[in-house]
Design a protein around this motif. Structure first.
Motif, PDB file in Angstrom:
ATOM      1  N   ILE A 297       5.551  12.432  -5.997  1.00  0.00           N
ATOM      2  CA  ILE A 297       6.355  12.486  -7.214  1.00  0.00           C
ATOM      3  C   ILE A 297       7.197  11.215  -7.268  1.00  0.00           C
ATOM      4  N   THR A 298       7.093  10.455  -8.336  1.00  0.00           N
ATOM      5  CA  THR A 298       7.752   9.164  -8.408  1.00  0.00           C
ATOM      6  C   THR A 298       9.261   9.294  -8.561  1.00  0.00           C
ATOM      7  N   ARG A 299       9.953   8.207  -8.287  1.00  0.00           N
ATOM      8  CA  ARG A 299      11.407   8.169  -8.352  1.00  0.00           C
ATOM      9  C   ARG A 299      11.899   8.520  -9.755  1.00  0.00           C
ATOM     10  N   SER A 300      12.873   9.426  -9.814  1.00  0.00           N
ATOM     11  CA  SER A 300      13.531   9.856 -11.062  1.00  0.00           C
ATOM     12  C   SER A 300      12.584  10.528 -12.041  1.00  0.00           C
ATOM     13  N   ALA A 301      11.418  10.958 -11.577  1.00  0.00           N
ATOM     14  CA  ALA A 301      10.486  11.659 -12.468  1.00  0.00           C
ATOM     15  C   ALA A 301      11.037  13.031 -12.826  1.00  0.00           C
ATOM     16  N   ALA A 302      10.642  13.532 -13.986  1.00  0.00           N
ATOM     17  CA  ALA A 302      11.036  14.875 -14.433  1.00  0.00           C
ATOM     18  C   ALA A 302       9.770  15.698 -14.629  1.00  0.00           C
TER      19      ALA A 302
ATOM     20  N   GLU B  92       2.754  10.589 -15.965  1.00  0.00           N
ATOM     21  CA  GLU B  92       3.222  11.975 -15.951  1.00  0.00           C
ATOM     22  C   GLU B  92       4.157  12.249 -14.781  1.00  0.00           C
ATOM     23  N   GLY B  93       4.478  11.203 -13.998  1.00  0.00           N
ATOM     24  CA  GLY B  93       5.471  11.360 -12.948  1.00  0.00           C
ATOM     25  C   GLY B  93       4.927  11.564 -11.557  1.00  0.00           C
ATOM     26  N   TYR B  94       3.630  11.373 -11.352  1.00  0.00           N
ATOM     27  CA  TYR B  94       3.102  11.562 -10.003  1.00  0.00           C
ATOM     28  C   TYR B  94       1.790  10.825  -9.838  1.00  0.00           C
ATOM     29  N   ILE B  95       1.432  10.582  -8.568  1.00  0.00           N
ATOM     30  CA  ILE B  95       0.097  10.122  -8.199  1.00  0.00           C
ATOM     31  C   ILE B  95      -0.367  10.967  -7.018  1.00  0.00           C
TER      32      ILE B  95
ATOM     33  N   ALA C  90      -5.679  10.196  -7.492  1.00  0.00           N
ATOM     34  CA  ALA C  90      -5.436  10.343  -8.929  1.00  0.00           C
ATOM     35  C   ALA C  90      -4.209   9.528  -9.304  1.00  0.00           C
ATOM     36  N   ASN C  91      -4.287   8.853 -10.436  1.00  0.00           N
ATOM     37  CA  ASN C  91      -3.161   8.061 -10.920  1.00  0.00           C
ATOM     38  C   ASN C  91      -2.622   8.702 -12.192  1.00  0.00           C
ATOM     39  N   LYS C  92      -1.571   9.476 -12.044  1.00  0.00           N
ATOM     40  CA  LYS C  92      -0.901  10.129 -13.166  1.00  0.00           C
ATOM     41  C   LYS C  92       0.551   9.653 -13.243  1.00  0.00           C
TER      42      LYS C  92
ATOM     43  N   LYS D 243       0.818  -1.207   0.000  1.00  0.00           N
ATOM     44  CA  LYS D 243       0.000   0.000   0.000  1.00  0.00           C
ATOM     45  C   LYS D 243       0.851   1.256   0.000  1.00  0.00           C
ATOM     46  N   LEU D 244       2.175   1.084   0.012  1.00  0.00           N
ATOM     47  CA  LEU D 244       3.079   2.232  -0.052  1.00  0.00           C
ATOM     48  C   LEU D 244       3.529   2.524  -1.485  1.00  0.00           C
ATOM     49  N   TYR D 245       2.925   1.878  -2.445  1.00  0.00           N
ATOM     50  CA  TYR D 245       3.230   2.163  -3.840  1.00  0.00           C
ATOM     51  C   TYR D 245       2.848   3.613  -4.150  1.00  0.00           C
ATOM     52  N   PRO D 246       3.646   4.373  -4.908  1.00  0.00           N
ATOM     53  CA  PRO D 246       4.785   4.010  -5.742  1.00  0.00           C
ATOM     54  C   PRO D 246       6.148   4.069  -5.047  1.00  0.00           C
TER      55      PRO D 246
END
Length: 513
Positions: free
Chosen positions: A501-506, A490-493, A485-487, A70-73
């Motif tokens: 903000i997901t890992r290594s997202a720009a 686009e680098g985030y949820i 929201a699942n984006k 449940k800690l995704y991402p």
């Protein structure tokens, strides 16, 4: 006719007996209870009856929960135990430090899902150090063998398949603990309760939270803190549908229901018998082995824990635990600054944090950060002869020329946990957020968005994973108050109103989230 279990060559005591199928199994005196009784008769005192914990107890730490975390991402590329906490640490550091501070020096870490980061951290942080005298931290990664061609199917299956390694040391008990919870516990007190009660299994429960399943089941206790029944969330929901006439009895039962913390002390031979003989095909420790032990009539004792404990079952729980560190509250986990029970982690060879010009309030700043990176701004200001400019109430006279000077704007950080090697540019504003940092510094001459928080960006109530690149003038503020929201593309949820903000997202310049 009863059939006795095999004699352990190292221990030399049979702690279980069983009967053929269809006959209720029974439990004879365990090794610890026999040892306890014998020495109590000889000394008349329960003190110093058993060897110290560093010689008689081995810890089994599970580094991850499941493949459906449940800690995704945050767990997309790492296991739960490897998630950063409080800037400098990983979640598993709290559990390993509890073991070290409790004088438990034999620690086995069983890992499977996304375990590369966790395995690396454990081996680098605790192997070959002086933290654990006469002990070790042994990482056991999931494996396949000629006998077992699949991966670990659950907590019970993983322990069973690792017994050949766990049996190398003649310990009396195994301490089984999840490696992704945040709490401070003296395990020696738990072990003392286990031994003094002569139990086969002792479970740790939360005394302040009743009738609430936190993912490890509910134990119903009697007046002597002995477990008489094990329940899970589905059974609790079913019990709430009983008639009004039975509501009084339900209230009485609820007062005896305590949520499990997933922490168990299990006698060595009891563990072996349960896994190999009673339940040889069981996969899950809590729902099959522990429940089965209660149904078999083994003595399962409870230890009530009333300290701080955060289970990290969700992004919201993880965010809350970090935010409590920045606030002046007694609810926060306090081992970060406890001299007697310190928190250990991987020592890093990185420079101290550099603060050029920043306003920092109620925040935790890790090592190696560069805060308020100075940006050169060329301001063309034509000035005629004998004209003047005023800076901070000081007047200067200039001939006609073109002025080029550098301006310096502060970054502002409030109520935020800033991880290692984080770069924050001028005019950035970060509030009530978790910035996990970076694995390396990025050079300003490199093309594209730099790792860190860009100039003029605003980050509020967000979690920024490692190596993320936030461009200039980005607004991460959840302006529409979106709850889910699942984006990810686009680098985030967004979960629970928290932007992750997901890992290594720009995130490009000027973006608004």
């Amino acid at each position: 006719m009863s059939v006795s279990g095999s004699m352990n060559p190292r221990i030399g005591v049979k702690d279980l007996c069983y009967k053929p199928a269809g006959v209720q199994p029974c439990l004879s005196k365990s090794f610890s209870s026999v040892f306890y009784t014998k020495n109590l008769q000889a000394t008349g005192s329960p003190s110093n009856l058993l060897p110290p914990a560093n010689k008689s107890v081995a810890a089994i730490v599970f580094g991850d929960g499941s493949s459906h975390s449940k800690l995704y991402p945050l767990t997309k590329r790492r296991s739960e135990g490897a998630i950063p906490i409080a800037g400098n640490y990983r979640l598993i550091d709290a559990v390993v430090s509890n073991c070290i501070n409790s004088n438990i020096s034999k620690i086995y870490a069983i890992t499977q899902f996304n375990s590369t980061s966790l395995n690396s951290h454990l081996s680098r942080a605790y192997s070959g150090t002086n933290l654990i005298k006469e002990g070790f931290v042994e990482v056991i990664a999931a494996y396949q063998s000629p006998e077992d061609k699949g991966w670990f199917q659950g907590t019970a299956d993983s322990i069973r398949r690792c017994l050949w390694m766990l049996e190398e040391y003649p310990v009396l008990e195994y301490l089984v603990i999840p490696g992704y919870h945040l709490y401070k516990m003296d395990y020696q007190k738990l072990i003392d309760v286990h031994r003094s009660s002569k139990a086969d299994i002792t479970v740790s429960v939360l005394s302040k939270r009743r009738n609430e399943d936190l993912g490890f089941g509910i134990f119903e206790l009697d007046a002597k803190n002995q477990v008489i029944k094990f329940k899970e969330d589905q059974e609790l929901k079913a019990s709430k549908s009983i008639s009004v006439e039975d509501s009084k009895e339900l209230d009485n039962i609820a007062r005896r229901n305590f949520p499990s913390m997933g922490i168990y002390v299990i006698n060595r031979n009891t563990m072996i018998k349960l896994l190999r003989e009673y339940f040889p095909s069981a996969n899950d420790l809590k729902s099959e082995i522990i429940r089965g032990a209660v149904s078999l009539g083994l003595k399962v004792q409870a230890y009530q824990f009333d300290g701080y404990w955060e289970d990290m079952r969700s992004i919201e729980a993880y965010y809350r635990a970090n935010m409590e560190l920045t606030r002046r509250t007694n609810k926060a986990y306090n081992s970060f600054y406890d001299r007697d029970t310190p928190l250990y982690t991987l020592p890093r060879c990185i420079p101290p944090t550099l603060v050029n010009d920043a306003v920092i309030t109620d925040s935790v700043i890790a090592d190696g950060c560069i805060l308020s990176v100075r940006m050169k701004r060329k301001i063309n200001h034509p000035v005629s002869r004998n004209s003047s400019l005023c800076f901070s109430h000081i007047h200067f006279m200039f001939p006609t020329m073109l002025l080029v000077f550098e301006t310096k704007q502060r970054c502002k950080i409030k109520g935020t946990v800033v991880g290692v090697m984080t770069r924050v540019a001028d005019e950035a504003v970060i509030e009530d957020s978790i910035i996990m940092g970076a694995d390396t510094y990025s050079h300003q001459s490199c093309p594209g968005i730099q790792v860190g928080i860009g100039e003029g960006s605003v980050v509020r109530k967000a979690i920024v994973d490692k190596n993320a690149r936030i461009g200039k003038n980005v607004m991460i503020i959840n302006k529409d108050n979106v709850q889910e929201a699942n984006k990810e593309a686009e680098g985030y949820i967004i979960t629970g109103g928290i932007v992750v903000i997901t890992r290594s997202a720009a995130i490009p310049d000027g973006s608004v989230i």
